[in-house]
Scaffold this motif. Structure first.
Motif, PDB file in Angstrom:
ATOM      1  N   LYS A 298       0.776  -1.082   0.024  1.00 24.12           N
ATOM      2  CA  LYS A 298      -0.113   0.021   0.111  1.00 24.12           C
ATOM      3  C   LYS A 298       0.978   0.973   0.059  1.00 24.12           C
TER       4      LYS A 298
ATOM      5  N   ASP B 247       3.890   1.617  -1.141  1.00 26.12           N
ATOM      6  CA  ASP B 247       4.460   1.593  -2.404  1.00 26.12           C
ATOM      7  C   ASP B 247       3.476   2.127  -3.673  1.00 26.12           C
ATOM      8  N   GLY B 248       2.077   2.051  -3.283  1.00 25.94           N
ATOM      9  CA  GLY B 248       1.106   2.326  -4.317  1.00 25.94           C
ATOM     10  C   GLY B 248       0.773   1.409  -5.218  1.00 25.94           C
ATOM     11  N   LEU B 249       1.246  -0.042  -4.716  1.00 23.60           N
ATOM     12  CA  LEU B 249       0.714  -1.059  -5.619  1.00 23.60           C
ATOM     13  C   LEU B 249      -0.495  -1.863  -5.321  1.00 23.60           C
ATOM     14  N   ILE B 250      -1.066  -1.470  -4.179  1.00 25.88           N
ATOM     15  CA  ILE B 250      -2.582  -2.008  -4.029  1.00 25.88           C
ATOM     16  C   ILE B 250      -3.163  -0.746  -3.210  1.00 25.88           C
ATOM     17  N   GLY B 251      -4.380  -0.882  -3.015  1.00 25.04           N
ATOM     18  CA  GLY B 251      -5.127   0.044  -2.109  1.00 25.04           C
ATOM     19  C   GLY B 251      -6.080  -0.798  -1.256  1.00 25.04           C
TER      20      GLY B 251
ATOM     21  N   MET C  94      -6.819  -3.425  -6.352  1.00 24.76           N
ATOM     22  CA  MET C  94      -5.710  -3.449  -7.349  1.00 24.76           C
ATOM     23  C   MET C  94      -6.353  -2.865  -8.706  1.00 24.76           C
TER      24      MET C  94
ATOM     25  N   GLU D  86      -3.818  -0.081 -13.618  1.00 21.61           N
ATOM     26  CA  GLU D  86      -2.264   0.596 -13.599  1.00 21.61           C
ATOM     27  C   GLU D  86      -1.521   0.108 -12.234  1.00 21.61           C
ATOM     28  N   GLN D  87      -2.160  -0.050 -11.334  1.00 19.47           N
ATOM     29  CA  GLN D  87      -1.282  -0.850 -10.209  1.00 19.47           C
ATOM     30  C   GLN D  87      -0.740  -1.984 -10.587  1.00 19.47           C
ATOM     31  N   TYR D  88      -1.735  -2.831 -11.023  1.00 21.34           N
ATOM     32  CA  TYR D  88      -1.366  -4.316 -11.599  1.00 21.34           C
ATOM     33  C   TYR D  88      -0.210  -4.252 -12.686  1.00 21.34           C
TER      34      TYR D  88
ATOM     35  N   ARG E 268       2.153  -1.744 -13.018  1.00 21.24           N
ATOM     36  CA  ARG E 268       3.266  -1.445 -12.092  1.00 21.24           C
ATOM     37  C   ARG E 268       3.804  -2.341 -11.344  1.00 21.24           C
ATOM     38  N   ALA E 269       2.974  -3.484 -10.706  1.00 21.48           N
ATOM     39  CA  ALA E 269       3.437  -4.499  -9.830  1.00 21.48           C
ATOM     40  C   ALA E 269       3.936  -5.401 -10.809  1.00 21.48           C
TER      41      ALA E 269
END
Length: 60
Positions: A29, A31-35, A43, A46-48, A50-51
């Protein structure tokens, strides 16, 4: 995308402690990869993406 599993369910599947799962979720969270929405892990596309890039970087 919303993960429809409890922390206990994740613990059983992965064999990790809930404390480790909590730390991992907090770091992802941060790192901004999930919420988190209403206590569930979310997720967005765009987060997916990036991950996925992050994972590819670490695997090489």
């Amino acid at each position: 995308m919303i993960l429809c599993k409890t922390k206990e369910g994740i613990r059983e599947e992965l064999g990790m402690t809930v404390k480790t799962i909590n730390r991992t979720i907090a770091k992802l969270k941060e790192d901004g990869l999930i919420g988190i929405r209403k206590g569930q892990v979310t997720m967005f596309l765009e987060q997916y993406q990036r991950a996925k890039e992050e994972i590819t970087y670490y695997v090489k």
